[in-house]
Write an enzyme that holds these catalytic residues in place. Structure first.
Site, PDB file in Angstrom:
ATOM      1  NE  ARG A 108      -9.642   6.848   9.067  1.00 48.90           N
ATOM      2  CZ  ARG A 108      -8.790   6.278   8.212  1.00 48.90           C
ATOM      3  NH1 ARG A 108      -8.097   5.220   8.559  1.00 48.90           N
ATOM      4  NH2 ARG A 108      -8.632   6.772   7.004  1.00 48.90           N
ATOM      5  CG  HIS A 135     -11.775   7.011   2.755  1.00 51.54           C
ATOM      6  ND1 HIS A 135     -11.523   8.147   3.491  1.00 51.54           N
ATOM      7  CD2 HIS A 135     -10.589   6.334   2.714  1.00 51.54           C
ATOM      8  CE1 HIS A 135     -10.263   8.150   3.882  1.00 51.54           C
ATOM      9  NE2 HIS A 135      -9.675   7.070   3.422  1.00 51.54           N
ATOM     10  CD  GLN A 138      -7.382   7.429  -0.497  1.00 56.19           C
ATOM     11  OE1 GLN A 138      -6.939   7.407   0.647  1.00 56.19           O
ATOM     12  NE2 GLN A 138      -6.587   7.529  -1.552  1.00 56.19           N
ATOM     13  CG  ASP A 229      -9.864  -0.599  -0.210  1.00 52.32           C
ATOM     14  OD1 ASP A 229      -8.799  -0.582   0.452  1.00 52.32           O
ATOM     15  OD2 ASP A 229     -10.964  -0.235   0.271  1.00 52.32           O
ATOM     16  CB  CYS A 272      -7.250   4.094  -0.647  1.00 52.14           C
ATOM     17  SG  CYS A 272      -7.874   2.507  -0.071  1.00 52.14           S
ATOM     18  NE  ARG A 305      -6.592  10.882   1.782  1.00 49.07           N
ATOM     19  CZ  ARG A 305      -6.878  10.233   2.918  1.00 49.07           C
ATOM     20  NH1 ARG A 305      -6.348   9.061   3.174  1.00 49.07           N
ATOM     21  NH2 ARG A 305      -7.736  10.731   3.801  1.00 49.07           N
TER      22      ARG A 305
HETATM   23  N1  NVA Z   1     -11.749  -0.038   2.775  1.00 49.42           N
HETATM   24  C1  NVA Z   1     -10.628   0.276   3.621  1.00 49.42           C
HETATM   25  C2  NVA Z   1     -10.076   1.623   3.292  1.00 49.42           C
HETATM   26  C3  NVA Z   1      -8.849   2.001   4.067  1.00 49.42           C
HETATM   27  C4  NVA Z   1      -8.355   3.375   3.747  1.00 49.42           C
HETATM   28  C5  NVA Z   1     -11.058   0.222   5.061  1.00 49.42           C
HETATM   29  O1  NVA Z   1     -12.123   0.744   5.383  1.00 49.42           O
HETATM   30  O2  NVA Z   1     -10.341  -0.354   5.881  1.00 49.42           O
HETATM   31  N1   CP Z   2      -5.987   5.684   2.784  1.00 51.81           N
HETATM   32  C1   CP Z   2      -6.162   5.918   4.092  1.00 51.81           C
HETATM   33  O1   CP Z   2      -7.173   6.469   4.513  1.00 51.81           O
HETATM   34  O2   CP Z   2      -5.145   5.508   4.870  1.00 51.81           O
HETATM   35  P1   CP Z   2      -5.134   5.468   6.453  1.00 51.81           P
HETATM   36  O3   CP Z   2      -6.111   4.409   6.863  1.00 51.81           O
HETATM   37  O4   CP Z   2      -3.727   5.131   6.832  1.00 51.81           O
HETATM   38  O5   CP Z   2      -5.566   6.808   6.964  1.00 51.81           O
END
Ligand code: NVA
Ligand code: CP
Length: 321
Positions: A108, A135, A138, A229, A272, A305
């Site tokens: 990540r 992502h 997800q 989101d 998400c 997830r």
């Molecule tokens: N668009 C958000 C998704 C979080 C799961 C981010 O990147 O922070």
């Molecule tokens: N939806 C998601 O990826 O959540 P986190 O950022 O908590 O991993």
């Protein structure tokens, strides 16, 4: 089908066929049932998985750790202050070290290129646990949640309201085009998906109707799923454009009136997570009312997830059981 995943990285849904994506969703549903029935098959026995996280996470980290434990693997969490990555050591060197010790890496982070470098140089499967651009794990959980609710993955329309240029919008577009779901994105023009992505989507879509519009009414009509989101993704919160972006996105907030615009009482709400939904939170992409409503399946989605990451790991490095 299982052999088509063997030792492959999971970088975006663009790399997988419709049949492969549907296979992973069905495998996830089977793994969920096994967990409920307390059937443990240890498909990942003796495997070691690195969880290399530059950004914070609740769901992805916990989903991966629990998935590994359930299937007999060891998960090693490597947060950004734990290792040398990007400080005393290049991504390329870190990749070569991790690849000699671990069977797979879940990454990540910020730059999608970091993910690609890890995948190229580690020589083990790398799973994208979120980058600035995509992502995909997800979206697999989102599709699983939709299938559980509607018992099908055809003749479904998703309306995504908000930042049409972030990792979730990109991944939903790619996923929908691949498997034949309809998707409409309602976003300000300055937050539309990139031209490159739209061209790609148009070049691969067969059965999907894709619509990108500024108009919430146009996007939402007939939607089976309303998705949003956060307005500021991780890393954007302190940007000098943050306040302007929030102002632009205010008219894309999901509230009960917006939910009614679908014209369907069966429509579900997905997010998400994490979400800003409580009234004291500034950005508020969804109201508390919708978030807490019966239409909201966000916690099913969060649980899924775990089943989907388990399915991906089992498919790429696990034993077929
Ligand atoms: N668009 C958000 C998704 C979080 C799961 C981010 O990147 O922070
Ligand atoms: N939806 C998601 O990826 O959540 P986190 O950022 O908590 O991993």
């Amino acid at each position: 089908m299982k052999n088509s995943f063997y030792k492959r990285s999971f970088l975006t849904l663009k790399d997988f066929s419709k049949e492969e994506i549907l296979y992973l969703i069905d495998l996830s549903i089977r793994l969920k049932k096994e967990k409920i029935e307390k059937i443990y098959k240890y498909r990942l026995k003796n495997k070691n998985i690195a969880l290399l996280f530059e950004k914070t996470s609740t769901r992805t980290r916990c989903a991966a750790s629990v998935a590994c434990f359930d299937e007999g693997a060891h998960a090693e969490f490597l947060g950004k202050s734990d290792i040398q990555l990007g400080k005393k050591e290049s991504v390329k060197d870190t990749a070569r070290v991790l690849g000699r010790m671990f069977d797979a890496i879940i990454f990540r982070g910020f730059k999608h290129d970091t993910l690609l470098t890890l995948s190229e140089f580690s020589k083990v499967p790398v799973i994208n646990g979120l980058t600035d651009d995509y992502h995909p794990t997800q979206v697999l959980a989102d599709f699983m949640t939709i299938k559980e609710r509607f018992n099908r993955l055809d003749n479904i329309k998703i309306a995504f309201l908000g930042d049409g240029n972030n990792n979730m919008a990109n991944s939903l577009l790619a996923g929908c085009a691949k498997i034949g779901l309809d998707i409409s994105i309602a976003a300000p023009k300055t937050l539309y998906p990139t031209k490159d992505l739209i061209n790609y989507i148009n070049s691969i879509k067969k059965d999907s109707e894709i619509c990108i519009t500024e108009d919430v009414n146009e996007a939402i009509i007939n939607a089976d799923v309303v998705y949003t989101d956060v307005w500021l993704s991780m890393g954007e919160e302190k940007s000098k454009f943050a306040e302007k972006k929030v102002q632009l996105l205010k008219k894309y907030r999901v509230n009960s009136d917006v939910m009614k615009l679908t014209g369907k009482s069966s429509t579900i709400f997905l997010h998400c997570l994490p979400a800003s939904h409580e009234s004291e939170v500034h950005n508020l992409e969804v109201t508390d009312e919708v978030f807490e409503s019966e239409q909201s399946l966000v916690f099913e989605q969060a649980e899924n997830r775990m089943h989907t990451i388990k399915a991906i790991l089992s498919a790429v490095i696990g034993e077929y059981k």
